[in-house]
Scaffold this motif. Structure first.
Motif, PDB file in Angstrom:
ATOM      1  N   ASN A   1       1.021  -1.378  -0.063  1.00 44.92           N
ATOM      2  CA  ASN A   1      -0.169   0.174   0.029  1.00 44.92           C
ATOM      3  C   ASN A   1       1.116   1.347  -0.166  1.00 44.92           C
ATOM      4  O   ASN A   1       2.021   1.255   0.667  1.00 44.92           O
ATOM      5  CB  ASN A   1      -0.676   0.504   1.396  1.00 44.92           C
ATOM      6  CG  ASN A   1      -1.801  -1.072   0.975  1.00 44.92           C
ATOM      7  OD1 ASN A   1      -1.708  -1.992   1.577  1.00 44.92           O
ATOM      8  ND2 ASN A   1      -3.071  -1.006   0.631  1.00 44.92           N
ATOM      9  N   GLU A   2       0.195   2.205  -0.778  1.00 37.13           N
ATOM     10  CA  GLU A   2       0.724   3.177  -0.723  1.00 37.13           C
ATOM     11  C   GLU A   2       0.644   3.964   0.961  1.00 37.13           C
ATOM     12  O   GLU A   2       0.338   4.647   1.242  1.00 37.13           O
ATOM     13  CB  GLU A   2       0.341   4.675  -1.965  1.00 37.13           C
ATOM     14  CG  GLU A   2       0.664   5.641  -1.881  1.00 37.13           C
ATOM     15  CD  GLU A   2       2.525   5.903  -2.763  1.00 37.13           C
ATOM     16  OE1 GLU A   2       3.100   6.973  -2.456  1.00 37.13           O
ATOM     17  OE2 GLU A   2       2.387   4.581  -3.207  1.00 37.13           O
TER      18      GLU A   2
ATOM     19  N   ASN B   1      -2.390   0.813  -8.658  1.00 33.28           N
ATOM     20  CA  ASN B   1      -0.853  -0.366  -8.088  1.00 33.28           C
ATOM     21  C   ASN B   1      -1.462  -1.616  -8.384  1.00 33.28           C
ATOM     22  O   ASN B   1      -1.748  -2.988  -8.929  1.00 33.28           O
ATOM     23  CB  ASN B   1      -0.165  -0.012  -7.746  1.00 33.28           C
ATOM     24  CG  ASN B   1       0.491   1.225  -7.915  1.00 33.28           C
ATOM     25  OD1 ASN B   1       0.865   1.262  -9.242  1.00 33.28           O
ATOM     26  ND2 ASN B   1       0.748   1.542  -6.644  1.00 33.28           N
ATOM     27  N   TYR B   2      -2.686  -2.542  -7.563  1.00 29.89           N
ATOM     28  CA  TYR B   2      -3.600  -3.118  -6.757  1.00 29.89           C
ATOM     29  C   TYR B   2      -4.178  -3.922  -8.200  1.00 29.89           C
ATOM     30  O   TYR B   2      -3.628  -5.794  -8.615  1.00 29.89           O
ATOM     31  CB  TYR B   2      -4.345  -3.538  -6.277  1.00 29.89           C
ATOM     32  CG  TYR B   2      -5.735  -4.359  -5.815  1.00 29.89           C
ATOM     33  CD1 TYR B   2      -4.308  -5.584  -5.476  1.00 29.89           C
ATOM     34  CD2 TYR B   2      -6.549  -4.800  -6.149  1.00 29.89           C
ATOM     35  CE1 TYR B   2      -4.921  -6.782  -4.403  1.00 29.89           C
ATOM     36  CE2 TYR B   2      -6.054  -5.719  -5.300  1.00 29.89           C
ATOM     37  CZ  TYR B   2      -6.213  -6.857  -5.092  1.00 29.89           C
ATOM     38  OH  TYR B   2      -6.449  -7.875  -4.736  1.00 29.89           O
TER      39      TYR B   2
ATOM     40  N   ASP C   1      -3.108   3.236  -5.240  1.00 25.25           N
ATOM     41  CA  ASP C   1      -3.028   1.735  -4.422  1.00 25.25           C
ATOM     42  C   ASP C   1      -4.334   1.080  -5.184  1.00 25.25           C
ATOM     43  O   ASP C   1      -3.929   0.317  -6.384  1.00 25.25           O
ATOM     44  CB  ASP C   1      -3.860   1.490  -3.292  1.00 25.25           C
ATOM     45  CG  ASP C   1      -2.956   1.924  -2.475  1.00 25.25           C
ATOM     46  OD1 ASP C   1      -1.780   2.146  -2.317  1.00 25.25           O
ATOM     47  OD2 ASP C   1      -3.463   1.878  -0.822  1.00 25.25           O
TER      48      ASP C   1
ATOM     49  N   MET D   1      -7.950  -0.068   3.470  1.00 21.68           N
ATOM     50  CA  MET D   1      -7.463   0.408   2.409  1.00 21.68           C
ATOM     51  C   MET D   1      -7.390  -0.975   1.733  1.00 21.68           C
ATOM     52  O   MET D   1      -7.598  -2.093   1.142  1.00 21.68           O
ATOM     53  CB  MET D   1      -6.185   0.185   3.380  1.00 21.68           C
ATOM     54  CG  MET D   1      -5.995   1.200   4.698  1.00 21.68           C
ATOM     55  SD  MET D   1      -4.596   1.182   5.207  1.00 21.68           S
ATOM     56  CE  MET D   1      -3.009   1.716   4.199  1.00 21.68           C
TER      57      MET D   1
ATOM     58  N   ASN E   1      -6.630  -4.111  -1.085  1.00 18.22           N
ATOM     59  CA  ASN E   1      -6.101  -5.655  -0.637  1.00 18.22           C
ATOM     60  C   ASN E   1      -5.821  -5.716   0.603  1.00 18.22           C
ATOM     61  O   ASN E   1      -6.494  -6.732   0.929  1.00 18.22           O
ATOM     62  CB  ASN E   1      -4.553  -5.602  -0.761  1.00 18.22           C
ATOM     63  CG  ASN E   1      -4.251  -6.886  -0.878  1.00 18.22           C
ATOM     64  OD1 ASN E   1      -3.979  -8.029  -1.545  1.00 18.22           O
ATOM     65  ND2 ASN E   1      -2.858  -7.277  -0.155  1.00 18.22           N
TER      66      ASN E   1
ATOM     67  N   GLU F   1      -5.181   6.253  -1.280  1.00 17.67           N
ATOM     68  CA  GLU F   1      -5.886   4.857  -1.920  1.00 17.67           C
ATOM     69  C   GLU F   1      -5.939   5.142  -3.540  1.00 17.67           C
ATOM     70  O   GLU F   1      -5.989   3.693  -4.456  1.00 17.67           O
ATOM     71  CB  GLU F   1      -7.380   4.910  -1.514  1.00 17.67           C
ATOM     72  CG  GLU F   1      -8.389   3.985  -1.943  1.00 17.67           C
ATOM     73  CD  GLU F   1      -9.543   4.018  -0.743  1.00 17.67           C
ATOM     74  OE1 GLU F   1     -10.443   3.386  -0.813  1.00 17.67           O
ATOM     75  OE2 GLU F   1      -9.928   5.128  -0.712  1.00 17.67           O
TER      76      GLU F   1
END
Length: 999
Positions: A476-477, A611-612, A608, A949, A951, A605
């Motif tokens: 996570n960022e 990237n996720y 995130d 958050m 993930n 978020e």
């Protein structure tokens, strides 16, 4: 003439350290407590706990919860629940008692009585008393043994201004109450005099965060003002009564602000010449030596010395776990020998600068204390020029030995209510029984004197290196750490820059073309409705058709783009957001009224999500094979087509980015329709999408009035999927409209609908109210109650109800209500006038129904300029009332009373929604039950219910809260994809190739 070679002082200090250390150990061997002393039995219990980690954990958990257990039944039940998992570790008689005892039986009563009385007895060993008279008795006994003292007030966490005032008053009363007696004691030159003159006999230690309930490193100016207002009277009281005030150190985020406030107040003319003050420095922080150097420089400038208590640090576990969870650098040394070595380096600094920083060494590590004595002898520092400090109730024999040898030994002495002080007791016991504890090693594990006195650097040379923690695929960022001045400066600079850009025009973006329209959406600052954030083009029906055409035209090429390349584009979006992080957060501060931390979390978020989903798409892009001889079966995914993304304003960047990124990384094209209230922020996202070079038409920016263009998008036969987040009313309407098939449609439309909630937090009878009150308050009033996951119902066990409500009201009325540009603001405006009027009408209707108002905060002049609603708490609310059933989406909380956990669960589940929920309980059995019976998509145990958050906590609900999908979770991307299976017969005229023959 040859120069005389300087001798190494470190060598002489080490020789003295070894000599003093061995002398102390030799004398300690002859001073063990007798079997007839109560302390001998207490030590045996602690020693037994040390030897079994599982028993230790359960024992301390029980001690921690005990203050909230008011009946024999609850004490017996918790004993059984806590020790059920480790019952085989107990003697047979104890196991039998746990198995067969019933609360009302003689055995059950004995267990409950024994548990409470033994815990209280243990507390009395470490806590000096409750009243001034009891404290006076305890410190008088310390003095007869030759010890000085420093008193520290225990109790509940300070979460309201009323509690902060009580904390201040307790110290004022303590100093005034002790002075007449303590200052008349006969002089003991060993502890009452040092080279500078008389040493105050009254000595208190306090925490600055307890003097101001809104202690926030993000707001150093406001926090400093609030703390100093209450600190000054304590300093005056101490000075007038010949007393001393010591500032304790807390966790790392508070360190720099604590030091800064300490320096500021002591540079004021009234206190600049006051020398009977001090502060803690924690050697387990790599910052310690730098902080000491800064204090030395400051002390020279001040012209009056202060004391420094050097400690290793008591929050190691918290700092490590907290930093790891936040993906921040760990601020403490990770190996004990490193902290020990730092302590010794800091010791030298203090001793060599004792005329500026008067040293006090707080430790039970005899090596560390012997080393301090070594430096004192090397530098010729008198014994009474520094102090040795130990915890009250611990290390009694070593403390006595140091006192007998002529050193001033001060006992750090907690006082306050015994049962609420259990949290302190647990921390001390855990510290005393940890694997790295010096006391444990020396007295429980029989480690040799040679090893105990080994130089820390030598210990480190022999220690194995730390194992590297493997990096997970997705991280996570990190949220911005606003305790760092560079972060605060960057955010303030961004706010100033964005404010200079307010009022600009923003066109539509369709197929890469910018389009201005006659109708405009005027985006206003909800904190100041006269301030225009931006003027945004409002799409027409024709614009909708053009956008659909552009997205449809771009689809074939984009769908054919390799998944890895699509993922790289989405990751580039994340990189651009990271570069513009503070700017994007500042836009949300102005356009959506988000306080600093909430705005920053929104950007994190969004990063995130990108990237996720990028990483997850790479996994899904790999075809799955299920081959058999003569046949190959391939399972893979293909994109659905054109996606209409209809986003809300409350997470204007994160949710819009998440839905858009999921769609495009899966190979779909998008028409991005933001909420009218957050269209400027959406235009910033569109800028980023264009900057990374994604093909024209893949994403189209189409702001407009929801009722108009939203219906056109949903009804279009060319839209394959609608991704919607918003109210239940709109979500159900979209679902209904999308279900009506048009003859021109080629596929059934898919609807992803994330809708509302009536989220509840249950507070059980054994809950930690320090955590429960803060958890409910932040969940209910964070971002003015406008989060999808916000708590709108607190369902409280009747045994805890009154205390909980009283503390909740006090904590909430202490929150800062203000403009989001102010970093101190905890509660800002609601989004617009329509929301404001709707929420105010709900409050008025509840009052008309004679629902009792526990709190309605005062807005002052804020309501005149912005869309503010006072944080409001209603109590004893009927679970079936409109207030308890309908979503409000604002800073309004209904507190409901429940007889037990079963009724609480029935109330919690008694709505149409199933989004988020939480439970504060320290009963293992209760936590097991709520996992099974609480009907919510996201359940949070012993923490607030907001702040999901990517993930970690994939977000989404069911019932009327949504379709059951989870944003930021492993199944979300599949909503945007069509599964395809291809079967090929590889048999040719009786011949089938080997599976890998063609590869």
């Amino acid at each position: 003439m040859a120069r005389k070679k300087k001798t190494d002082p470190g060598k002489a200090v080490e020789e003295t350290t070894q000599r003093v250390g061995r002398q102390i150990f030799a004398q300690l061997e002859r001073r063990t407590p007798s079997i007839f002393e109560r302390r001998w039995w207490d030590d045996r219990i602690l020693s037994w706990a040390m030897s079994d980690e599982s028993v230790k954990v359960q024992m301390f958990r029980f001690i921690d919860v005990l203050p909230m257990l008011h009946t024999r039944e609850s004490i017996t039940r918790h004993l059984q629940e806590y020790f059920d998992e480790v019952r085989t570790h107990f003697p047979k008689t104890v196991r039998l008692a746990l198995d067969v005892s019933q609360p009302d039986s003689l055995l059950g009563r004995a267990l409950a009585f024994g548990a409470r009385s033994n815990a209280r007895r243990m507390a009395e060993r470490f806590i000096a008393g409750t009243t001034v008279d009891e404290v006076l008795t305890s410190v008088s006994q310390l003095r007869r043994r030759g010890f000085a003292f420093s008193l520290d007030l225990l109790g509940e966490a300070v979460i309201s201004e009323n509690e902060a005032e009580l904390y201040q008053q307790a110290y004022l009363d303590l100093i005034a109450g002790l002075a007449p007696t303590v200052n008349e004691w006969q002089e003991n030159t060993k502890i009452d005099v040092d080279p500078q003159g008389p040493v105050p006999r009254i000595n208190v230690s306090l925490k600055l965060s307890a003097l101001y309930s809104q202690f926030k490193p993000i707001d150093p100016i406001g926090t400093s003002a609030g703390v100093k207002e209450r600190l000054r009277p304590i300093l005056r009281q101490a000075r007038e009564n010949h007393g001393y005030v010591h500032v304790d150190m807390e966790h790392y985020a508070y360190k720099d602000l604590t030091i800064e406030i300490f320096k500021q107040v002591l540079m004021e003319p009234e206190f600049r010449d006051y020398s009977d003050v001090g502060i803690v420095i924690q050697a387990y922080l790599p910052d310690a030596e730098r902080d000491l150097a800064d204090l030395i420089k400051w002390s020279k400038k001040r012209g009056t010395p202060v004391w420094v208590r050097l400690v290793k640090g008591a929050y190691w576990d918290f700092e490590t776990v907290h930093a790891q969870a936040a993906n921040w650098p760990i601020p403490v040394y990770q190996q004990k020998w490193q902290s020990d070595a730092a302590f010794e380096r800091c010791t030298r600094i203090l001793m060599e600068n004792h005329q500026y920083l008067r040293p006090a060494f707080g430790s039970h590590n005899l090596r560390s204390l012997a080393h301090a004595i070594g430096w004192a002898e090397e530098l010729g520092i008198p014994k009474n020029a520094f102090e040795i400090q130990m915890l009250y109730g611990m290390g009694g024999e070593p403390a006595q030995l140091f006192a007998e040898q002529g050193y001033r030994v001060r006992a750090y002495t907690p006082f306050g209510e015994m049962i609420p002080g259990m949290a302190y007791l647990v921390r001390r016991l855990l510290e005393n029984t940890s694997n790295d504890s010096f006391l444990r090693a020396s007295f429980a594990e029989d480690v040799s004197v040679e090893n105990l006195l080994m130089k820390p650097d030598d210990v480190g040379a022999a220690a194995p290196p730390l194992e590297e923690t493997p990096m997970p695929e997705f991280v996570n960022e990190p949220l911005t750490d606003f305790s760092r001045p560079e972060s605060r400066d960057a955010m303030q600079q961004a706010i100033d820059e964005v404010e200079s850009q307010l009022g600009e025009d923003y066109p539509l973006v369709i197929g890469g073309r910018r389009i201005d329209t006659r109708e405009m959406i005027i985006s206003r600052n909800p904190a100041d409705s006269a301030q225009v954030v931006g003027k945004v083009a409002s799409a027409t029906d024709d614009d909708v058709l053009n956008a659909i055409d552009a997205a449809r035209d771009a689809f074939r090429l984009w769908a054919a783009t390799e998944a890895n390349y699509r993922a790289e584009y989405v990751e580039l979006i994340a990189d651009k957001m990271r570069e513009r992080r503070f700017e994007l957060a500042a836009w949300m501060v102005f356009e959506c009224g988000k306080p600093w931390a909430d705005a920053d979390a929104d950007v994190a978020e969004a990063i995130d999500f990108c990237n996720y989903y990028a990483g997850h798409m790479r996994t899904l892009a790999e075809p799955q094979q299920c081959d058999v001889p003569g046949e190959e079966n391939t399972y893979f995914y293909k994109p659905r087509g054109v996606v209409a993304v209809i986003a809300p304003w409350n997470f204007p960047l994160a949710i819009l980015t998440g839905m858009t990124a999921a769609a495009i990384v899966a190979g779909n094209t998008v028409i991005m329709k933001p909420a009218e209230q957050s269209s400027v922020i959406a235009s910033k996202l569109m800028e980023i999408i264009e900057d990374v070079g994604i093909d024209r038409g893949v994403v189209n920016y189409l702001p407009g009035v929801g009722e108009d263009i939203g219906a056109d998008l949903v009804g279009s036969p060319d839209i394959a999927l609608i991704a919607f987040t918003g109210s239940q009313e709109v979500g159900l309407a979209i679902n209904e409209q999308a279900s009506v098939a048009d003859d021109r449609q080629l596929s059934v439309k898919r609807v992803i609908a994330e809708m509302g909630g009536k989220n509840a937090i249950i507070v059980d009878e054994d809950a930690d109210l320090d955590e429960a009150v803060v958890g409910v308050m932040h969940s209910a009033f964070g971002y003015s109650g406008q989060k999808c996951s916000a708590c709108s119902r607190a369902i409280v066990h009747e045994a805890a109800y009154d205390d909980f409500l009283q503390r909740l009201v006090g904590a909430t009325e202490s929150l800062k209500i203000g403009k989001p540009t102010d970093p101190a603001t905890a509660v800002g405006p609601v989004i617009d006038e329509e929301a404001q009027q709707r929420i105010l009408e709900t409050i008025s209707e509840a009052k008309e129904e004679e629902i009792e108002v526990a709190l309605e905060c005062d807005l002052g002049d804020l309501a005149e300029s912005g869309y503010y609603v006072p944080p409001t708490i209603f109590c004893d609310v009927d679970p079936d009332s409109t207030l308890a059933q309908e979503e409000i989406f604002g800073p309004v909380l209904a507190v409901i009373r429940a007889a037990d956990i079963d009724e609480a669960l029935e109330i919690a589940n008694g709505t149409r929604y199933a989004l988020t929920g939480g439970v504060f309980s320290r009963s293992p059995e209760t936590l097991k039950r709520v996992r099974q019976r609480f009907d919510v998509g996201n359940l949070y145990l012993n923490r607030g219910i907001t702040g999901a958050m990517v993930n970690r906590q994939p977000f989404g609900g069911f019932r009327m809260s949504g379709i059951g999908s989870k944003t930021g979770g492993p199944d979300y991307l599949q909503q945007f994809l069509l599964p395809v299976n291809v079967t090929e017969n590889t048999m040719r005229r009786g011949f089938a190739p080997e599976p890998d023959a063609e590869k």
